[in-house]
Structures are given as structure tokens and as C-alpha cells.
Write a protein that holds these residues in place. Structure first.
Motif, PDB file in Angstrom:
ATOM      1  N   HIS A 268      14.013 -10.920  -5.337  1.00 41.39           N
ATOM      2  CA  HIS A 268      12.626 -10.716  -5.766  1.00 41.39           C
ATOM      3  C   HIS A 268      11.750 -10.280  -4.587  1.00 41.39           C
ATOM      4  O   HIS A 268      10.946  -9.348  -4.709  1.00 41.39           O
ATOM      5  N   ARG A 271      12.561  -6.658  -3.636  1.00 39.47           N
ATOM      6  CA  ARG A 271      12.017  -5.699  -4.610  1.00 39.47           C
ATOM      7  C   ARG A 271      10.519  -5.520  -4.423  1.00 39.47           C
ATOM      8  O   ARG A 271      10.000  -4.405  -4.511  1.00 39.47           O
ATOM      9  N   ARG A 272       9.800  -6.611  -4.124  1.00 38.74           N
ATOM     10  CA  ARG A 272       8.350  -6.505  -3.921  1.00 38.74           C
ATOM     11  C   ARG A 272       8.028  -5.689  -2.680  1.00 38.74           C
ATOM     12  O   ARG A 272       7.080  -4.896  -2.666  1.00 38.74           O
ATOM     13  N   ARG A 273       8.826  -5.857  -1.626  1.00 39.53           N
ATOM     14  CA  ARG A 273       8.587  -5.086  -0.399  1.00 39.53           C
ATOM     15  C   ARG A 273       8.809  -3.599  -0.647  1.00 39.53           C
ATOM     16  O   ARG A 273       8.050  -2.749  -0.169  1.00 39.53           O
ATOM     17  N   ILE A 274       9.856  -3.276  -1.409  1.00 36.94           N
ATOM     18  CA  ILE A 274      10.132  -1.864  -1.711  1.00 36.94           C
ATOM     19  C   ILE A 274       8.994  -1.270  -2.536  1.00 36.94           C
ATOM     20  O   ILE A 274       8.536  -0.142  -2.287  1.00 36.94           O
ATOM     21  N   GLU A 275       8.493  -2.042  -3.510  1.00 32.67           N
ATOM     22  CA  GLU A 275       7.394  -1.562  -4.359  1.00 32.67           C
ATOM     23  C   GLU A 275       6.130  -1.347  -3.531  1.00 32.67           C
ATOM     24  O   GLU A 275       5.387  -0.382  -3.744  1.00 32.67           O
ATOM     25  N   GLU A 276       5.885  -2.270  -2.564  1.00 35.83           N
ATOM     26  CA  GLU A 276       4.683  -2.136  -1.720  1.00 35.83           C
ATOM     27  C   GLU A 276       4.794  -0.897  -0.817  1.00 35.83           C
ATOM     28  O   GLU A 276       3.820  -0.192  -0.595  1.00 35.83           O
ATOM     29  N   GLU A 278       6.529   1.812  -1.435  1.00 33.77           N
ATOM     30  CA  GLU A 278       6.467   3.026  -2.253  1.00 33.77           C
ATOM     31  C   GLU A 278       5.079   3.239  -2.859  1.00 33.77           C
ATOM     32  O   GLU A 278       4.709   4.370  -3.174  1.00 33.77           O
ATOM     33  N   GLY A 279       4.378   2.128  -3.054  1.00 32.30           N
ATOM     34  CA  GLY A 279       3.116   2.236  -3.773  1.00 32.30           C
ATOM     35  C   GLY A 279       1.904   2.293  -2.932  1.00 32.30           C
ATOM     36  O   GLY A 279       0.831   2.679  -3.410  1.00 32.30           O
TER      37      GLY A 279
END
Length: 279
Positions: A268, A271-276, A278-279
Motif C-alpha cells: 500500500h 503504491r501511494r508513493r508511485i501515485e504521488e 506520477e500525479g
């Protein structure tokens, strides 16, 4: 450090416990991979509870309850599969009826039996430190049967797990494959009951396989990662039991649960680090 690792195994009962714990830790998740992929976790739990009458009867007759549990578990697995097929009721319902009835029968037998010396907690929570040499040999024999079964039927089991309709089309006898899986599951549960008991054997069957499911991308990878995590959990739980004076079955289940919590949290967080990023 060396003393910490080897001191427990100066006792023969700890060596027997280590052999059975490793078998449980490796074999349970290997079958658990099929169980969680098919959504059949309840079947494993039901089988574990349903062998209680056979184990109590074995105590009354004076022989090993785990040897008695082998034919009982295989027979119950076949009955559970057959009832669902022949009555038309859902599989979960038929399993629930048989599971509740057999477990209740086992408890009634224990309450009425006189002269039985076994502690019900040992049956429910496991007592791997008390396994005999005969039970170790039986466990090794059951594990060998499971390995041979998985090697021979792995392809059919995987095909019917992911595409049961396609398996029928190409001529695989899915009903036979289903009974083979149930039979192998019954054997693994009997091995697991010695270490984790009737109640907690599910923890060794499901939790390491579920943890591996979060790590691996291929089905064989889930089986291998599950076996590695399960074996590590079983041995770590055995050490924890020895040095912290804890019941061995719950200690193994807690270590397996900690592995799952750690992997789930790490996945989890990643995944949050990757989303941050990318976003």
C-alpha cells in the motif's frame, strides 16, 4: 547467536516438532494457493473441524488421532463435494451443514467420553511439541503423497482453477480433478492439525498463500513464495514458542499474520508513493 539457534534442538521432541512444522509451513500454502484462487477457504476450515469425531474415537480406541483423521478427512471431503453436486444446494451451504454437524458430534463425544486424557485445547490449538516418532513418519508419508499428487495433476488443477469451462471443452474430467484437490487438501489439513490445531490450521493454509498472492505475478510463484513464507513462519513460531513459553500453534499463526500485515502495508505504501510521483 549460534547457541540461540541450536539450543532448542538438543531435545528430541524439538527435532520432531521442527520436522512437522516445516512440513506444515511448506505444504499448507502450496495447497492454499489453489484454495484462495478458487475462493474455497471455507472448505478448508470445515474439513479441519469435521475430523474432530474421528480424532476423539481414536483416543477412545487407544491409537493416534492424526492417523484416524486421514481417512476421515478424505471421506468427508468426498461427501462435501458429493452433497453439493447431488442435492442442488450451494456448496457453501452443504459444507456448512456437514461441518457444524460433525463438529457438534465431536464435542458431544468428548463430553460423554470417560477416561479420555487428551486436553481439548491440544486438539483445537495444536500441540506440535508432543508429536511422536510415528506421527512424524505418517506426516512425511502424507507430504510425499501430496507432492506426487501436485506433480502429476498440477496442470489439470491450474486449468480447472482458472478456466473450468475451457477445461471441460478440451476433455479434462473436472469432477475427478475436483475430488483430487479435495483429497490433497484433506491430507494437508491433517498434517497441519498437529502443529496448529483444528482452529488455527486455516492460518497456515490461507495466510501465507494470501501474502504470496500480494507478491507474485504467476501462480507457481504464489505457491513458491507461500511455501517460503509458511516455512519461515512455522520455524519462527517454533522458536518463539520455545523462548517465550507460548503455545506453538498460535505463535506460528501470529508470525504468519505479521508477514501478511507487513507485506500488505508495504504494498500500500509503495503504491501511494508511485501515485504521488506520477500525479
Amino acid at each position: 547467536m549460534i547457541d540461540i539457534l541450536f539450543d532448542p534442538f538438543q531435545y528430541s521432541f524439538m527435532v520432531r516438532a521442527l520436522i512437522v512444522s516445516l512440513l506444515v509451513g511448506i505444504m499448507c500454502p502450496a495447497l492454499g494457493a489453489y484454495v484462495i484462487t478458487r475462493g474455497r477457504a471455507f472448505m478448508g476450515d470445515a474439513l479441519a473441524h469435521s475430523v474432530l469425531p474421528a480424532m476423539v474415537l481414536a483416543f477412545l480406541l487407544g491409537f493416534s488421532p492424526f492417523i484416524a483423521a486421514v481417512p476421515a478427512a478424505v471421506l468427508l471431503a468426498v461427501i462435501m463435494g458429493g452433497v453439493a453436486r447431488r442435492t442442488g444446494i450451494s456448496e457453501d451451504t452443504s459444507i456448512g451443514i456437514i461441518f457444524a454437524g460433525m463438529f457438534a458430534l465431536g464435542l458431544v463425544m468428548m463430553s460423554r467420553a470417560t477416561g479420555i486424557t487428551v486436553n481439548i485445547e491440544d486438539l483445537l490449538l495444536g500441540q506440535v511439541l508432543g508429536v511422536s516418532s510415528t506421527e512424524v513418519v505418517v506426516s512425511l508419508g502424507l507430504a510425499a503423497l501430496v507432492v506426487v499428487g501436485l506433480y502429476v495433476y498440477h496442470w489439470q488443477l491450474v486449468y480447472t482453477t482458472f478456466d473450468p469451462i475451457g477445461a471441460k471443452v478440451i476433455g479434462i474430467k473436472t469432477g475427478v480433478v475436483e475430488y483430487i484437490l479435495l483429497g490433497l487438501l484433506a491430507l494437508v489439513i491433517v498434517i497441519g492439525i498437529q502443529a496448529a490445531g483444528i482452529v488455527l490450521v486455516m492460518a497456515m493454509l490461507i495466510t501465507p498463500a494470501a501474502t504470496a498472492y500480494l507478491i507474485a505475478r504467476r501462480f507457481v510463484g504464489v505457491m513458491l513464495w507461500g511455501a517460503a513464507i509458511g516455512g519461515t513462519s512455522a520455524v519462527a513460531g517454533l522458536y518463539l514458542s520455545y523462548y517465550a513459553d507460548l503455545p506453538s500453534g498460535p505463535a506460528m499463526a501470529l508470525v504468519a499474520t505479521a508477514f501478511f500485515a507487513g507485506v500488505a502495508f508495504g504494498r500500500h505504501f509503495l503504491r501511494r508513493r508511485i501515485e504521488e510521483e506520477e500525479g
